[in-house]
Design an enzyme around this catalytic site. Structure first.
Site, PDB file in Angstrom:
ATOM      1  N   HIS A 114      84.019 -51.518 -66.531  1.00  0.00           N
ATOM      2  CA  HIS A 114      83.409 -52.137 -65.341  1.00  0.00           C
ATOM      3  C   HIS A 114      84.440 -52.946 -64.547  1.00  0.00           C
ATOM      4  O   HIS A 114      84.108 -53.951 -63.934  1.00  0.00           O
ATOM      5  CB  HIS A 114      82.190 -52.989 -65.723  1.00  0.00           C
ATOM      6  CG  HIS A 114      81.039 -52.147 -66.182  1.00  0.00           C
ATOM      7  ND1 HIS A 114      80.168 -51.532 -65.313  1.00  0.00           N
ATOM      8  CD2 HIS A 114      80.643 -51.778 -67.429  1.00  0.00           C
ATOM      9  CE1 HIS A 114      79.270 -50.839 -65.995  1.00  0.00           C
ATOM     10  NE2 HIS A 114      79.540 -50.963 -67.292  1.00  0.00           N
ATOM     11  N   SER A 166      76.448 -21.709 -65.201  1.00  0.00           N
ATOM     12  CA  SER A 166      76.950 -22.459 -66.349  1.00  0.00           C
ATOM     13  C   SER A 166      76.428 -21.855 -67.640  1.00  0.00           C
ATOM     14  O   SER A 166      75.237 -21.533 -67.751  1.00  0.00           O
ATOM     15  CB  SER A 166      76.481 -23.921 -66.257  1.00  0.00           C
ATOM     16  OG  SER A 166      76.703 -24.553 -67.501  1.00  0.00           O
ATOM     17  N   ALA A 193      76.404 -38.682 -72.990  1.00  0.00           N
ATOM     18  CA  ALA A 193      76.949 -39.476 -74.087  1.00  0.00           C
ATOM     19  C   ALA A 193      77.962 -40.508 -73.596  1.00  0.00           C
ATOM     20  O   ALA A 193      78.675 -41.114 -74.397  1.00  0.00           O
ATOM     21  CB  ALA A 193      77.597 -38.550 -75.117  1.00  0.00           C
ATOM     22  N   GLY A 194      78.039 -40.690 -72.279  1.00  0.00           N
ATOM     23  CA  GLY A 194      78.993 -41.659 -71.730  1.00  0.00           C
ATOM     24  C   GLY A 194      80.426 -41.178 -71.858  1.00  0.00           C
ATOM     25  O   GLY A 194      81.364 -41.979 -71.911  1.00  0.00           O
ATOM     26  N   LEU A 195      80.628 -39.864 -71.919  1.00  0.00           N
ATOM     27  CA  LEU A 195      81.971 -39.312 -72.124  1.00  0.00           C
ATOM     28  C   LEU A 195      82.472 -38.562 -70.878  1.00  0.00           C
ATOM     29  O   LEU A 195      83.396 -37.770 -70.944  1.00  0.00           O
ATOM     30  CB  LEU A 195      81.975 -38.394 -73.358  1.00  0.00           C
ATOM     31  CG  LEU A 195      81.571 -39.110 -74.661  1.00  0.00           C
ATOM     32  CD1 LEU A 195      81.430 -38.113 -75.818  1.00  0.00           C
ATOM     33  CD2 LEU A 195      82.578 -40.202 -75.039  1.00  0.00           C
ATOM     34  N   SER A 246      81.089 -36.252 -68.758  1.00  0.00           N
ATOM     35  CA  SER A 246      80.915 -34.808 -68.551  1.00  0.00           C
ATOM     36  C   SER A 246      80.814 -34.491 -67.065  1.00  0.00           C
ATOM     37  O   SER A 246      81.268 -33.427 -66.620  1.00  0.00           O
ATOM     38  CB  SER A 246      79.680 -34.299 -69.300  1.00  0.00           C
ATOM     39  OG  SER A 246      78.528 -34.978 -68.862  1.00  0.00           O
ATOM     40  N   GLU A 295      80.825 -37.478 -56.266  1.00  0.00           N
ATOM     41  CA  GLU A 295      79.825 -38.150 -57.108  1.00  0.00           C
ATOM     42  C   GLU A 295      79.118 -39.257 -56.326  1.00  0.00           C
ATOM     43  O   GLU A 295      77.904 -39.406 -56.398  1.00  0.00           O
ATOM     44  CB  GLU A 295      80.492 -38.704 -58.374  1.00  0.00           C
ATOM     45  CG  GLU A 295      79.505 -39.305 -59.336  1.00  0.00           C
ATOM     46  CD  GLU A 295      79.847 -39.106 -60.798  1.00  0.00           C
ATOM     47  OE1 GLU A 295      80.784 -38.348 -61.113  1.00  0.00           O
ATOM     48  OE2 GLU A 295      79.154 -39.712 -61.622  1.00  0.00           O
ATOM     49  N   ASP A 355      86.857 -42.407 -64.303  1.00  0.00           N
ATOM     50  CA  ASP A 355      86.567 -41.173 -65.034  1.00  0.00           C
ATOM     51  C   ASP A 355      87.310 -39.985 -64.429  1.00  0.00           C
ATOM     52  O   ASP A 355      87.856 -39.142 -65.147  1.00  0.00           O
ATOM     53  CB  ASP A 355      85.060 -40.881 -65.029  1.00  0.00           C
ATOM     54  CG  ASP A 355      84.251 -42.039 -65.594  1.00  0.00           C
ATOM     55  OD1 ASP A 355      84.842 -42.915 -66.247  1.00  0.00           O
ATOM     56  OD2 ASP A 355      83.028 -42.067 -65.363  1.00  0.00           O
TER      57      ASP A 355
HETATM   58  C1  GLA Z   1      81.100 -45.270 -65.578  1.00  0.00           C
HETATM   59  C2  GLA Z   1      81.708 -45.078 -64.193  1.00  0.00           C
HETATM   60  C3  GLA Z   1      83.155 -45.570 -64.141  1.00  0.00           C
HETATM   61  C4  GLA Z   1      83.273 -46.992 -64.706  1.00  0.00           C
HETATM   62  C5  GLA Z   1      82.544 -47.102 -66.040  1.00  0.00           C
HETATM   63  C6  GLA Z   1      82.504 -48.506 -66.545  1.00  0.00           C
HETATM   64  O1  GLA Z   1      81.753 -44.445 -66.498  1.00  0.00           O
HETATM   65  O2  GLA Z   1      81.675 -43.723 -63.828  1.00  0.00           O
HETATM   66  O3  GLA Z   1      83.651 -45.507 -62.825  1.00  0.00           O
HETATM   67  O4  GLA Z   1      82.806 -47.930 -63.788  1.00  0.00           O
HETATM   68  O5  GLA Z   1      81.217 -46.625 -65.969  1.00  0.00           O
HETATM   69  O6  GLA Z   1      83.789 -48.940 -66.824  1.00  0.00           O
END
Ligand code: GLA
Length: 407
Positions: free
Chosen positions: A49, A82, A138-140, A142, A175, A187
């Site tokens: 963040h 896909s 999963a916060g990775l 994708s 995005e 990301d």
């Molecule tokens: C998500 C957002 C990123 C970043 C993180 C937190 O992954 O896509 O830009 O802000 O949260 O660090």
């Protein structure tokens, strides 16, 4: 599979899938692709963040990639398929692309084509077939992998010659403005610009000036374990935008361009000047930027183990000040540290998703097992576990473009 193999990941697995993805493309579209590209997901070691506050981050690319077989078209049609989708081919007109016009996963790749065209680049249509091993939800990252693989493929198909940070910026714009997610640039920078055996030191104010920080985990007797909690709490989307707005409001109240411009020395005075609800946000951002600087110094000294306490301190800040953790990520961090991890933290936006744990090589199984047992005792589904060696960013897998696309 013995225990060492189970936790080793040499990152070569996805590269060997290129042939199969090209073959599937041929069956779908009746012709060979012009090339096959890959773009990875990421975990962020520290610096959460901070990107939308013009601050620092330190992501590494995952060995898991989104693969794309692509062939340019001359009639302005964009066709998307896909291997993880519902089997249908989505057909769009590049000229008609507009925010809100495409929903679901196709918005991310279509948004990249829209953002390239909107930036004045001479792009047309293409046939695209995706196949991904990046876990979704999963916060990775994708979605960043999906965007970035289109950006690098289009860059070559249409001979744009754009530098990596510019491709990342285009993907972020897709995005933000096309898919409607107000993310920062971390990301996409990770997916495009990471290199194997290194972490990417990102300064979100000057992404073109990123640095590779060597990170030979195995050489230092360490391992990095990813614990996907398999939970995703719905409040994530709105809360992310609200936190971002809170940070921007705090910077404006302090008369600063961004919270990045506040350092530890000025923190106390600044906190006194802010409304109570903004204090913990600002404290997190300032201390988190300092943690990135500290982590980079330790890595440059060749002491990756020193990252452990920095990670755990970062988690406490996300939990107590920024308030983006959740019971499952807190439990995963606590159980990993109790089981001997050198440090652990949630990674990514939060509200669920994944935790990383820095461990001594060979203890991945014990730490992972302890987290799984703690999840069982708390009544949670077992987490998904895998070990990571920092892998390569976006690249073409098939060495030569099969067909140069003249314009
Ligand atoms: C998500 C957002 C990123 C970043 C993180 C937190 O992954 O896509 O830009 O802000 O949260 O660090």
């Amino acid at each position: 599979m013995n225990r060492t193999d189970q936790w080793a990941d040499d990152g070569q697995g996805d590269d060997s899938r290129a042939g199969g993805v090209a073959e599937a493309f041929g069956q779908l579209y009746g012709a060979a692709p012009d090339g096959v590209w890959a773009a990875p997901g990421r975990v962020n070691l520290i610096g959460e963040h901070t990107d939308y506050n013009d601050g620092f981050a330190l992501p590494v690319a995952l060995p898991q990639n989104t693969l794309l077989a692509a062939r340019a078209r001359t009639d302005g049609l964009l066709r998307l398929h896909s291997a993880q989708g519902d089997g249908r081919i989505t057909e769009l007109s590049v000229a008609a692309l507009a925010p809100g016009a495409v929903t679901g996963w196709a918005a991310y790749p279509a948004g990249v084509v829209w953002a390239l065209a909107g930036a004045g680049h001479p792009v047309g249509g293409a046939d695209l077939h995706f196949d991904s091993t990046v876990p979704t939800g999963a916060g990775l990252s994708s979605s960043a992998a999906l965007e970035c693989v289109v950006a690098v493929a289009y860059d070559e198909l249409y001979q744009l010659g754009l530098p990596g940070p510019e491709l990342a910026r285009i993907a972020q714009r897709a995005e933000n403005a096309f898919a409607g997610v107000p993310c920062g640039i971390m990301d996409q920078m990770a997916s495009v610009c990471c290199t194997a055996e290194a972490a990417l030191h990102l300064d979100a104010r000057t992404p073109w000036d990123h640095r590779q920080v060597p990170l030979d985990l195995r050489g230092q007797g360490l391992g990095l374990l990813v614990i996907d909690t398999r939970v995703s709490h719905d409040l994530g989307d709105g809360a992310y935008a609200a936190l971002r707005a809170g940070c921007e409001r705090a910077a404006a109240l302090l008369g600063l361009p961004a919270l990045r411009d506040l350092d530890a020395a000025g923190l106390h005075k600044a906190l006194d000047a802010l409304p109570a609800e903004l204090v913990p946000l600002v404290r997190h951002v300032v201390t988190e930027n300092a943690r990135v600087v500290e982590a980079v110094s330790r890595l440059r000294e060749g002491d990756a183990a020193a990252l452990g306490p920095i990670l755990t301190a970062g988690h406490a800040s996300l939990r107590d000040d920024y308030r983006v953790s959740c019971p499952e990520t807190d439990l995963a961090v606590a159980a990993a540290v109790d089981a001997g991890a050198l440090g652990a933290r949630m990674t990514g936006g939060g509200f669920g998703g994944s935790v990383i744990a820095l461990v001594e090589a060979g203890s991945e199984g014990a730490v992972g097992g302890a987290v799984t047992a703690a999840f069982g005792a708390a009544g949670h589904r077992p987490p998904r576990l895998f070990a990571v060696t920092p892998a390569a960013g976006a690249r073409r897998l098939v060495p030569q473009l099969a067909r140069a696309v003249g314009r």
